[in-house]
Enzyme design. Structure first.
Site, PDB file in Angstrom:
ATOM      1  N   TYR A  65     -16.210  22.927  -3.395  1.00  0.00           N
ATOM      2  CA  TYR A  65     -16.063  22.687  -1.949  1.00  0.00           C
ATOM      3  C   TYR A  65     -17.399  22.240  -1.355  1.00  0.00           C
ATOM      4  CZ  TYR A  65     -13.667  23.008   2.529  1.00  0.00           C
ATOM      5  OH  TYR A  65     -13.086  22.703   3.729  1.00  0.00           O
ATOM      6  N   LYS A 105     -17.655  23.961   7.465  1.00  0.00           N
ATOM      7  CA  LYS A 105     -16.567  24.775   8.026  1.00  0.00           C
ATOM      8  C   LYS A 105     -17.117  26.069   8.647  1.00  0.00           C
ATOM      9  CE  LYS A 105     -12.970  22.156   7.038  1.00  0.00           C
ATOM     10  NZ  LYS A 105     -12.356  21.333   8.097  1.00  0.00           N
TER      11      LYS A 105
END
Ligand code: NAD
Length: 254
Positions: free
Chosen positions: A155, A162
């Site tokens: 990720y 995020k």
């Protein structure tokens, strides 16, 4: 069930019928909301317009959030057509591939800035434009992922991005609470979408999520849409600053 009848909703982030934004738009419409739907550019329009028409969208406009004049023009159309706005769904993210696929430590300054701008600051800009049109209160939603809290392999820099998005959600929720504008983030487990296909070894992430989640089910865009519709309702007006997991319990497993 709660009703969104008469509510005006702007949904940003539909690319195709697998987009999380499309799941949200479909659920908002099913509960009675009127829709404004955007498409990224001319190439995207041919996929998005038929979907928006299927949902009877009253406003279908281009929006590339890297173009401030398009953001302003979109809100001019919404102001002229509706005068008010009740619901904003921000379901977009971007990171240049070379930065997304490298170590976080190697992320370029330009890639970092671009990822933060498209994925996070655009949420602030859209909320700022929506705020004066939400005089009777409203709901703002974005879409995060639990790679913000834990290190999720592959990720990479989207984890810190995020994390920033979730922090922004809390701060802006605090700033707009007295106007009864709620600001929340939906945090689904991984699901196959176009954006997700840019993440390396994404199929393995999907398989791992289905295996580890207590329900052994991946989140669907219908699951996410249902939660979005609830958060947009009067019944959820006291829910704000929340990061809502919709992941079959995947994120609770060690
Ligand atoms: P998607 O590809 O369907 O949607 C991403 C959208 O971002 C597209 O509509 C694209 O046009 C839009 N976008 C990118 N750059 C833009 C720009 N400059 N201006 C305007 N729009 C732009 O994929 P998705 O998975 O539905 O992604 C929606 C959101 O959900 C993203 O924030 C993503 O990080 C998040 N999310 C996805 C998953 C997953 O596994 N798919 C899980 C958790 C969170």
């Amino acid at each position: 069930m709660f009703s969104l009848s008469g509510k005006k909703a702007l949904v940003v982030g539909v690319a195709n019928d697998q987009s999380i934004a499309y799941g949200c738009a479909s659920a908002l419409r099913a509960q009675g909301a009127d829709l404004a739907i955007t498409y990224l550019n001319d190439r995207a329009e041919k996929y998005v317009r038929p979907l928006a028409e299927k949902l009877d969208a009253e406003i279908i406009e281009p929006l590339d959030v890297s173009m401030p004049e398009q953001e302003a023009a979109l809100f001019d159309v919404i102001r002229d057509t509706w005068g008010t706005l009740d619901i904003l769904v921000h379901s977009i993210a971007f990171c240049p591939k070379e930065d997304l696929h490298g170590r976080v430590i190697d992320c370029s300054a330009e890639g970092f800035k671009l990822a933060m701008d498209i994925s996070v600051h655009s949420y602030l800009r859209l909320i700022r434009l929506a705020e004066p049109m939400m005089a009777q209160g409203g709901t703002c939603l974005t879409v995060s992922f639990y790679g913000s809290e834990e290190v999720v392999e592959d990720y990479n820099v989207m984890g810190p991005v995020k994390a920033a998005l979730e922090s922004v959600t809390r701060y802006v929720a605090a700033e707009l609470g007295d106007k009864m504008i709620s600001v929340n983030a939906l945090s689904p487990g991984p699901l196959a979408t176009r954006a997700a296909s840019g993440i390396a070894h994404f199929d393995e992430m999907l398989a791992d999520a289905a295996k580890r989640a207590p329900t052994h089910q991946l989140a669907s865009i219908e699951d996410i849409g249902a939660y979005a519709a609830f958060l947009a309702s009067e019944e959820a007006r006291n829910v704000t600053g929340a990061i809502v997991k919709i992941d079959g319990g995947y994120s609770i497993m060690g």
